[in-house]
Design an enzyme around this catalytic site. Structure first.
Site, PDB file in Angstrom:
ATOM      1  N   GLU A  13     -62.823  18.085 -57.816  1.00 51.19           N
ATOM      2  CA  GLU A  13     -61.562  17.742 -58.478  1.00 51.19           C
ATOM      3  C   GLU A  13     -60.812  18.975 -58.967  1.00 51.19           C
ATOM      4  O   GLU A  13     -59.619  18.888 -59.276  1.00 51.19           O
ATOM      5  CB  GLU A  13     -61.830  16.781 -59.634  1.00 51.19           C
ATOM      6  CG  GLU A  13     -62.371  15.438 -59.158  1.00 51.19           C
ATOM      7  CD  GLU A  13     -62.855  14.537 -60.287  1.00 51.19           C
ATOM      8  OE1 GLU A  13     -62.887  13.321 -60.074  1.00 51.19           O
ATOM      9  OE2 GLU A  13     -63.204  15.056 -61.360  1.00 51.19           O
ATOM     10  N   ASP A 200     -61.453   4.330 -54.494  1.00 54.12           N
ATOM     11  CA  ASP A 200     -62.124   3.074 -54.139  1.00 54.12           C
ATOM     12  C   ASP A 200     -61.449   1.937 -54.889  1.00 54.12           C
ATOM     13  O   ASP A 200     -60.579   2.161 -55.729  1.00 54.12           O
ATOM     14  CB  ASP A 200     -63.627   3.147 -54.480  1.00 54.12           C
ATOM     15  CG  ASP A 200     -63.873   3.361 -55.972  1.00 54.12           C
ATOM     16  OD1 ASP A 200     -63.908   2.351 -56.702  1.00 54.12           O
ATOM     17  OD2 ASP A 200     -64.016   4.509 -56.413  1.00 54.12           O
TER      18      ASP A 200
END
Length: 232
Positions: A13, A200
């Site tokens: 990230e 997701d």
């Protein structure tokens, strides 16, 4: 003088942001490596906090105490809580709350931390606006949403758990760090924004989707962070 603290829970990230920054010093605290320097002409401190709410809160407090950051940006990935928010899209925090706090027995609403004075921690409006506009410019192929981000110390991959969180909190996405960073920023009176790229759908398919899409999702989030920095 502005100095922006940038937190990602996982290395993927923040790795692209670290690669592009000019580092002036490295500081290690609580097993976290804080890189101080500049990114896109802006003074920054970039750090991988580790996963979960405790790690995230510790990290945010160090940014406030040791580096005296003027703003905090939390970048990363999350699971969608709305059908229209697809994998790859981005959610910018209107506010953030803890979905796993339950002190209703003492009269507090579900999700509210006692004696804080608010249920959800509001993000800085200017940072939110910058994040939304930056996303539209650098990620024109995806959708960006502004809404509530909810956090808890669990990876949500069960449809019933997801439905309960949606019913109780009307969140846009769910993850494991944002509310704690928001909580710490709120107490320290430091403006913050949380940026989440959807990896997701936070349901029974989450375990399958997450590894496939997390890298692309993190790249979208990092691109908009880099773009918005000079405008803060």
């Amino acid at each position: 003088m502005k100095k922006i603290g940038i937190i990602g829970a996982m290395e993927l990230e923040v790795e692209e942001l670290k690669r592009k920054m000019e580092v002036s010093r490295k500081v290690e605290k609580t097993s976290m490596e804080f890189l101080e320097g500049t990114l896109n002409g802006t003074p920054v401190v970039i750090v991988r906090s580790g996963i979960g709410k405790v790690n995230a809160a510790l990290c945010a407090q160090i940014l406030c105490d040791t580096f005296q950051v003027s703003h905090i940006i939390n970048t990363g990935v999350a699971g969608s809580l709305k059908n229209e928010i697809d994998i790859g899209d981005i959610v910018i925090s209107a506010d953030a709350l803890h979905h796993d706090v339950d002190v209703r027995v003492f009269g507090y609403p579900l999700g509210e931390v006692p004696q804080i004075g608010c249920l959800a921690f509001p993000a800085d409006k200017h940072l939110v606006e910058l994040a939304v506009s930056s996303c539209k410019e650098v990620n024109p192929d995806i959708h960006v949403y502004e809404g509530r981000i909810v956090s808890g110390d669990q990876f949500v991959s069960d449809k019933q758990v997801k439905e309960n969180i949606i019913k109780n909190f009307q969140g846009f996405c769910v993850e494991m760090e944002g509310a704690s960073i928001a909580h710490a920023a709120y107490l320290n009176k430091v403006p913050f924004v949380i940026i989440r790229a959807i990896s997701d759908k936070a349901d029974d398919s989450a375990e399958m989707d997450y590894p496939t899409f997390e890298k692309a999702a993190a790249a979208h989030s990092a691109a908009l962070v880099e773009h918005m920095l000079p405008e803060i």
